[in-house]
Write an enzyme that holds these catalytic residues in place. Structure first.
Site, short mmCIF file in Angstrom:
data_model
loop_
_atom_site.label_atom_id
_atom_site.label_comp_id
_atom_site.label_asym_id
_atom_site.label_seq_id
_atom_site.Cartn_x
_atom_site.Cartn_y
_atom_site.Cartn_z
CG ASP A 1 -0.28 0.04 2.53
OD1 ASP A 1 0.86 0.56 2.62
OD2 ASP A 1 -0.86 -0.44 3.51
CD GLN A 2 -1.48 6.55 0.27
OE1 GLN A 2 -1.96 6.62 -0.85
NE2 GLN A 2 -1.61 7.52 1.14
#
Lengths: 136, 136, 136, 136
Positions: free
Chosen positions: A17-18
């Site tokens: 994920d980011q």
């Protein structure tokens, strides 16, 4: 205690994920793969279990995240049978990073056996071959 | 007790599995959306929280699955603050099916606040605005 | 040309990757949601289509990514019927960011209609009600 | 023509949908894994590429689905370099089922090289080592 079933996982880019780490829900996917490979290693491939009319459905999951897995990591999933009842089984897990054997996460997942042949999918005893194999 | 934050979810086809129900790991995604929409409703959009250098990372998740969600269902996610400490927050969840208000799942998820500006991402106190908003 | 069916999507944190943008495979999920909501708006909820014995399976997908979607973005998915044949339908898509109406992606997705009641799932004509609704 | 890079994938239960087959968006994930393992086999692990400041972002994807993959299948992903330009690379793919070597899907995916060190991430030439390795 019996030795765990072990398998390896390469983290996929899609699983990050980011924040730059593996998104937390994916650990449940890794552990799912752990128990189905474990069953396959006992001669009980889960696709055949379902074709035989039995399903294992998750009832409870408890996860403890200790350190983040990252893209590029190779992971070791260790799977144990933690408890066995007439119509349910609980697996216990450790997730480690292979490079340094650091413990990343621990979990237990309890599954109920259900009858896939009936619409409402009522609980049903584990197939005898599975119960025996998991009890050993 | 304070009213929960509520939001609705349409189950996506991609979230189902071959047993014809929502794959269990997706409940963590629904609950993640619950807490970030909750934060946004308090004036604390999570993307801005991260740009401010704070991250919320999942430390523990406990899930209890009661009834399966299915494609075509509309779901209600209810999110509460269950506990608040200097550097962590625990959310509590209920997931219901809107058609009949049947309880499908319950969970608690504990998150630690970390400092995204440092490589090792050490624990750090919750931003004061978040701590205050969540305490109300 | 007929107006597109439009729906909105909030990007979920789980849909991002470590490059800080929406992972490219998720655009197919957004577009899947576009066509099933479109069908529902025509009185043809896809879960009922399947219960009636018909399935729509993806045969071709062509995607053109122009600008990255990000967490915090609200997206607009525009869905058109681009082609209709006896046993297949092609949808055309545009994905825009709502804030500035910037075009993020375009795609076409061709689906074949199959008979879910037979094991080999052979192609079968679209249900007449669907063919008529999509042709309008 | 040069031999493709090949790797194997076990279908995960989480990758199936309620039609009992692998959900179509997951093929993009399998192909992503194909090109990053390919790069790693050339001495260019993608995590190091990103740490060096270069990113590969998908610009176009064309997929043709022929037969469904199922849980229990082991898959073979074959990856070729299909085109190489100063600032982009196109990969070509075949996805086969190992049991019977049936062709399940074909695809091409075009990626642009971007400069991760600048906020707007402008196109930038492929790193020279990557360009050379992919050209061989």
């Amino acid at each position: 205690m019996r030795e765990p079933f072990e398998h390896r996982i390469r983290v996929r880019y899609s699983e990050t994920d980011q924040m730059g780490v593996v998104y937390h829900a994916n650990y449940l996917v890794y552990m799912d793969e752990g128990r189905t490979l474990f069953l396959a290693s006992l001669g009980l491939p889960y696709d055949e279990v379902e074709r035989g009319g039995h399903g294992l459905v998750v009832r409870k999951a408890n996860l403890r995240y200790r350190h983040a897995a990252r893209y590029g990591d190779e992971l070791l999933v260790r799977t144990w049978v933690d408890g066995l009842r007439a119509a349910s089984v609980t697996f216990r897990y450790e997730l480690l990073r292979l490079q340094d054997h650091r413990l990343l996460a621990q979990a237990t997942v309890e599954l109920a056996c259900v009858d896939l042949r009936r619409d409402e999918r009522p609980p049903t005893p584990l197939p005898e071959a599975m119960r025996r194999a998991l009890a050993d």
